[in-house]
Write a protein that holds these residues in place. Structure first.
Motif, PDB file in Angstrom:
ATOM      1  N   VAL A  46       0.882  -1.253  -0.029  1.00  0.00           N
ATOM      2  CA  VAL A  46       0.235  -0.139  -0.028  1.00  0.00           C
ATOM      3  C   VAL A  46       0.907   1.208   0.011  1.00  0.00           C
ATOM      4  O   VAL A  46       0.665   2.102  -0.723  1.00  0.00           O
ATOM      5  N   GLN A 193      -6.374   5.240   6.401  1.00  0.00           N
ATOM      6  CA  GLN A 193      -7.417   6.213   6.056  1.00  0.00           C
ATOM      7  C   GLN A 193      -6.752   7.406   5.383  1.00  0.00           C
ATOM      8  O   GLN A 193      -7.397   7.930   4.571  1.00  0.00           O
ATOM      9  N   VAL A 196      -5.957   6.560   2.048  1.00  0.00           N
ATOM     10  CA  VAL A 196      -7.242   6.474   1.121  1.00  0.00           C
ATOM     11  C   VAL A 196      -7.919   7.704   0.847  1.00  0.00           C
ATOM     12  O   VAL A 196      -8.043   8.241  -0.323  1.00  0.00           O
ATOM     13  N   THR A 200      -8.193   9.484  -2.894  1.00  0.00           N
ATOM     14  CA  THR A 200      -9.634   9.913  -3.268  1.00  0.00           C
ATOM     15  C   THR A 200      -9.517  11.424  -3.695  1.00  0.00           C
ATOM     16  O   THR A 200      -9.983  12.066  -4.701  1.00  0.00           O
ATOM     17  N   ASP A 205      -9.325   5.939  -7.477  1.00  0.00           N
ATOM     18  CA  ASP A 205     -10.190   5.124  -7.043  1.00  0.00           C
ATOM     19  C   ASP A 205      -9.320   3.964  -5.947  1.00  0.00           C
ATOM     20  O   ASP A 205      -8.708   3.033  -6.710  1.00  0.00           O
ATOM     21  N   ALA A 206      -9.065   4.398  -4.564  1.00  0.00           N
ATOM     22  CA  ALA A 206      -8.195   3.572  -3.727  1.00  0.00           C
ATOM     23  C   ALA A 206      -8.548   1.974  -3.806  1.00  0.00           C
ATOM     24  O   ALA A 206      -7.661   1.254  -3.768  1.00  0.00           O
ATOM     25  N   THR A 207     -10.023   1.740  -3.841  1.00  0.00           N
ATOM     26  CA  THR A 207     -10.167   0.236  -3.870  1.00  0.00           C
ATOM     27  C   THR A 207      -9.719  -0.501  -4.954  1.00  0.00           C
ATOM     28  O   THR A 207      -9.208  -1.617  -4.952  1.00  0.00           O
ATOM     29  N   ALA A 208     -10.056   0.305  -6.364  1.00  0.00           N
ATOM     30  CA  ALA A 208      -9.448  -0.384  -7.223  1.00  0.00           C
ATOM     31  C   ALA A 208      -8.160  -0.661  -7.412  1.00  0.00           C
ATOM     32  O   ALA A 208      -7.471  -1.743  -7.977  1.00  0.00           O
ATOM     33  N   PHE A 210      -5.853  -0.707  -5.045  1.00  0.00           N
ATOM     34  CA  PHE A 210      -5.233  -1.869  -4.081  1.00  0.00           C
ATOM     35  C   PHE A 210      -5.921  -3.042  -4.344  1.00  0.00           C
ATOM     36  O   PHE A 210      -5.766  -3.877  -3.661  1.00  0.00           O
ATOM     37  N   GLU A 211      -6.503  -3.431  -5.323  1.00  0.00           N
ATOM     38  CA  GLU A 211      -7.135  -4.680  -5.798  1.00  0.00           C
ATOM     39  C   GLU A 211      -6.240  -5.762  -5.783  1.00  0.00           C
ATOM     40  O   GLU A 211      -5.217  -5.489  -6.183  1.00  0.00           O
ATOM     41  N   PHE A 214      -5.176  -5.863  -0.935  1.00  0.00           N
ATOM     42  CA  PHE A 214      -5.770  -5.378   0.415  1.00  0.00           C
ATOM     43  C   PHE A 214      -6.000  -5.787   1.541  1.00  0.00           C
ATOM     44  O   PHE A 214      -6.802  -5.801   2.421  1.00  0.00           O
ATOM     45  N   THR A 217      -6.177  -4.507   5.618  1.00  0.00           N
ATOM     46  CA  THR A 217      -7.439  -4.546   6.252  1.00  0.00           C
ATOM     47  C   THR A 217      -7.898  -5.751   7.053  1.00  0.00           C
ATOM     48  O   THR A 217      -8.153  -5.547   8.303  1.00  0.00           O
TER      49      THR A 217
END
Length: 227
Positions: A46, A193, A196, A200, A205-208, A210-211, A214, A217
């Protein structure tokens, strides 16, 4: 491994904080130490991706601005030579570090190699007050989605905290504690956070992004269960 062997290898001072938080349970101390390693490992990917995104956005911003202003092909080299913006008073730390990296590359210098050679801290310090002002007060433009109330100082504080996390991970220091040696994922969650949020605000798109990596978490959740 028997705890005595583990303590000999790791050292009693290094394990002391874990041992206290585990109420002198040697088995839990060893488990917590390894849980912290797993949590730290999960942050490496990350932090690495975030660092590259940040430095590339800064690089592109300054490339565009300084080329438009004076036709400079390499803003980093221009910044550290006579009259460059990092030669201004208050920017000495950045100046020294970038010059050192430039000199280290020598005849192998290219702009991309110089960008890659610089530490995360160098990029973070470009948001410090003096460096930010010397650079023309423009770097906030890489955060087009940031809330209006957030200024350079807030961004710098968040980046500095992320750099502190990075340094703790790099130096094998614990990131699994809260106040008074309590076991907690709050420190890790707060810094995650920050990452992220900053992505943002960069309209990423942080989720995409770090796909498939991840796992931090999951490790934070595991640490909370451990506590």
């Amino acid at each position: 491994m028997h705890y005595d062997q583990f303590e000999t290898l790791m050292s009693a001072p290094r394990l002391a904080r874990y041992w206290l938080s585990c109420k002198a349970s040697t088995s839990q101390t060893q488990q917590l130490y390894k849980a912290n390693i797993r949590l730290s490992q999960s942050f490496l990917g990350v932090l690495s991706i975030f660092e590259v995104v940040l430095r590339n956005r800064i690089d592109q911003c300054y490339k565009t601005i300084f080329f438009d202003q004076n036709g400079a092909d390499d803003w980093l080299v221009s910044a550290i030579h006579n009259g460059g913006f990092l030669t201004q008073k208050g920017c000495e730390k950045s100046l020294v570090k970038i010059r050192a990296a430039y000199n280290k590359l020598g005849k192998h210098y290219t702009h991309d190699k110089l960008v890659a050679e610089l530490s995360f801290g160098v990029w973070v310090f470009l948001f410090a007050g003096k460096q930010y002002q010397a650079g023309g007060n423009i770097l906030l433009s890489i955060f087009p989605k940031r809330p209006r109330k957030l200024n350079q100082k807030v961004i710098y504080q968040k980046l500095n905290q992320i750099n502190s996390l990075r340094n703790r991970v790099a130096h094998h220091e614990p990131i699994c504690f809260g106040p008074t040696n309590t076991i907690s994922a709050n420190y890790a969650r707060l810094h995650f956070q920050h990452i992220v949020d900053l992505l943002t605000w960069m309209d990423v798109d942080a989720t995409a992004l770090f796909e498939d990596i991840f796992s931090c978490t999951n490790e934070m959740d595991a640490l909370e269960r451990f506590a």
